[in-house]
Design a protein around this motif. Structure first.
Motif, mmCIF file in Angstrom:
data_model
loop_
_atom_site.group_PDB
_atom_site.id
_atom_site.type_symbol
_atom_site.label_atom_id
_atom_site.label_comp_id
_atom_site.label_asym_id
_atom_site.label_seq_id
_atom_site.Cartn_x
_atom_site.Cartn_y
_atom_site.Cartn_z
ATOM 1 N N LEU A 223 -45.660 -29.959 63.579
ATOM 2 C CA LEU A 223 -46.812 -30.586 64.228
ATOM 3 C C LEU A 223 -46.604 -30.623 65.742
ATOM 4 O O LEU A 223 -45.488 -30.819 66.217
ATOM 5 C CB LEU A 223 -46.980 -32.012 63.699
ATOM 6 N N GLY A 224 -47.687 -30.441 66.483
ATOM 7 C CA GLY A 224 -47.570 -30.509 67.939
ATOM 8 C C GLY A 224 -48.902 -30.295 68.615
ATOM 9 O O GLY A 224 -49.927 -30.812 68.155
ATOM 10 N N VAL A 225 -48.904 -29.514 69.702
ATOM 11 C CA VAL A 225 -50.108 -29.298 70.503
ATOM 12 C C VAL A 225 -50.178 -27.823 70.899
ATOM 13 O O VAL A 225 -49.186 -27.093 70.826
ATOM 14 C CB VAL A 225 -50.107 -30.171 71.782
ATOM 15 N N ARG A 226 -51.350 -27.398 71.339
ATOM 16 C CA ARG A 226 -51.518 -26.073 71.957
ATOM 17 C C ARG A 226 -51.594 -26.276 73.464
ATOM 18 O O ARG A 226 -52.487 -26.933 73.971
ATOM 19 C CB ARG A 226 -52.783 -25.416 71.421
ATOM 20 N N PHE A 227 -50.609 -25.751 74.163
ATOM 21 C CA PHE A 227 -50.464 -25.911 75.610
ATOM 22 C C PHE A 227 -51.147 -24.746 76.313
ATOM 23 O O PHE A 227 -51.048 -23.600 75.884
ATOM 24 C CB PHE A 227 -48.978 -25.954 75.965
ATOM 25 N N GLU A 228 -51.835 -25.036 77.441
ATOM 26 C CA GLU A 228 -52.514 -23.984 78.188
ATOM 27 C C GLU A 228 -52.367 -24.225 79.686
ATOM 28 O O GLU A 228 -52.450 -25.371 80.152
ATOM 29 C CB GLU A 228 -54.003 -23.948 77.829
ATOM 30 N N ALA A 229 -52.132 -23.132 80.434
ATOM 31 C CA ALA A 229 -51.995 -23.225 81.888
ATOM 32 C C ALA A 229 -52.246 -21.845 82.491
ATOM 33 O O ALA A 229 -52.169 -20.827 81.789
ATOM 34 C CB ALA A 229 -50.598 -23.715 82.263
ATOM 35 N N VAL B 176 -53.202 -35.617 61.392
ATOM 36 C CA VAL B 176 -54.250 -34.755 61.948
ATOM 37 C C VAL B 176 -55.607 -35.435 61.846
ATOM 38 O O VAL B 176 -56.413 -35.382 62.783
ATOM 39 C CB VAL B 176 -54.269 -33.391 61.230
ATOM 40 N N ASN B 177 -55.863 -36.107 60.743
ATOM 41 C CA ASN B 177 -57.135 -36.812 60.567
ATOM 42 C C ASN B 177 -57.321 -37.919 61.595
ATOM 43 O O ASN B 177 -58.433 -38.175 62.065
ATOM 44 C CB ASN B 177 -57.216 -37.389 59.150
ATOM 45 N N LYS B 178 -56.226 -38.564 61.995
ATOM 46 C CA LYS B 178 -56.294 -39.626 63.006
ATOM 47 C C LYS B 178 -56.515 -39.069 64.411
ATOM 48 O O LYS B 178 -56.899 -39.815 65.315
ATOM 49 C CB LYS B 178 -55.006 -40.453 62.987
ATOM 50 N N LEU B 179 -56.253 -37.782 64.595
ATOM 51 C CA LEU B 179 -56.363 -37.163 65.914
ATOM 52 C C LEU B 179 -57.694 -36.436 66.086
ATOM 53 O O LEU B 179 -57.781 -35.432 66.790
ATOM 54 C CB LEU B 179 -55.200 -36.184 66.131
ATOM 55 N N TYR C 136 -54.264 -29.160 73.892
ATOM 56 C CA TYR C 136 -55.230 -29.372 72.816
ATOM 57 C C TYR C 136 -54.467 -29.974 71.642
ATOM 58 O O TYR C 136 -53.431 -29.450 71.217
ATOM 59 C CB TYR C 136 -55.875 -28.057 72.409
ATOM 60 N N ILE C 137 -54.987 -31.072 71.116
ATOM 61 C CA ILE C 137 -54.279 -31.869 70.115
ATOM 62 C C ILE C 137 -55.118 -31.966 68.840
ATOM 63 O O ILE C 137 -56.288 -32.346 68.913
ATOM 64 C CB ILE C 137 -54.018 -33.296 70.650
ATOM 65 N N PRO C 138 -54.535 -31.640 67.673
ATOM 66 C CA PRO C 138 -53.171 -31.193 67.412
ATOM 67 C C PRO C 138 -53.118 -29.689 67.109
ATOM 68 O O PRO C 138 -54.139 -29.042 66.905
ATOM 69 C CB PRO C 138 -52.835 -31.965 66.146
#
Length: 261
Positions: free
Chosen positions: A39-45, A133-136, A206-208
């Motif tokens: 589980l984590g995030v999608r990072f963008e830059a 994921v449902n809480k996010l 972007y979460i999650p």
């Protein structure tokens, strides 16, 4: 229901069939092994911050481990040049992934990758991940946080579906929803700012991002056959492979072993 007899069966359900595989394991009382949470995030830059590393390795890997706390982090599935964040819908909830286009017409000079935590010691990781994921979710979609940026666009020019949140929401909603594990993601980002000094606050998450891994049926590794039913073989996401290359390799591996018989 029509019954079909077979001598050998290969179960390759793909991501959409993870629940089906789990039901088979439960129905036939298959010995299984629980998997860790992914589980984590999608990072963008903007890509410029990572260009020196990209010149050496397109799909670079970054790692951070907290062995004493049962948590490790890694960058996952790096996309560059014409890189876009993609929304995934699973079990009615939104999560995020990424992809890249070959066509130069789509170049946006962005980089995105997953920052995934592997969390050990969670009882029933599959159910735990689904609940988190449902809480996010907010307003029917996932979340987006950035110190300075807005959500990006898709390759079709539409905004990436996400609810932008404040730092306060990040601290008082996301962290509790992840039961204290989100701090590891932020620690990972802070370390990236040291390694890539131009990055500073020029990024967004972007979460999650999540990889659902149901309990893995135990198999004989010589041919990926079930320990309980040696004429049934599980491959791909049915065996928690989580990847096109590994899934394809497993299928070839099983097929080659069957051809030897």
């Amino acid at each position: 229901m029509r019954k079909i007899k077979f001598d050998t069966c290969i179960v390759g359900t793909g991501k959409a069939g993870i629940d089906f595989s789990a039901k088979l394991a439960q129905k036939y009382d298959l010995p299984t092994e629980s998997k860790s949470v992914q589980l984590g995030v999608r990072f963008e830059a903007p890509q410029k911050h990572f260009q020196k590393l990209i010149d050496i390795s397109y799909d670079f890997k970054l790692y951070r481990k907290f062995d004493d706390e049962g948590v490790s982090l890694r960058s996952f599935c790096t996309n560059n040049n014409a890189a876009y964040v993609a929304v995934e819908e699973t079990y009615g909830d939104h999560s995020y992934n990424g992809h890249a286009k070959k066509d130069e017409r789509y170049r946006n000079d962005m980089t995105n990758f997953g920052i995934l935590m592997e969390i050990n010691g969670i009882e029933d990781p599959f159910t735990w991940s689904r609940n988190v994921v449902n809480k996010l979710q907010a307003n029917g979609t996932g979340l987006y946080y950035s110190p300075s940026r807005q959500p990006s666009t898709t390759s079709e020019g539409n905004g990436v579906t996400a609810t932008q949140i404040s730092l306060d929401t990040l601290a008082h909603v996301v962290e509790p929803a992840m039961e204290g594990y989100f701090k590891y993601v932020m620690d990972f980002i802070q370390d990236m700012k040291k390694v890539f000094p131009t990055l500073q606050d020029d990024w967004g998450i972007y979460i999650p991002e999540v990889k659902y891994l149901s309990p893995e049926p135990l198999v004989n590794y010589k041919d990926l056959s079930l320990t309980k039913y040696p004429n049934v073989h599980f491959v791909g996401d049915a065996l928690s492979a989580r990847g096109i290359t590994v899934s394809g390799a497993q299928a070839i591996y099983v097929a080659e072993n069957l051809l030897k018989l």
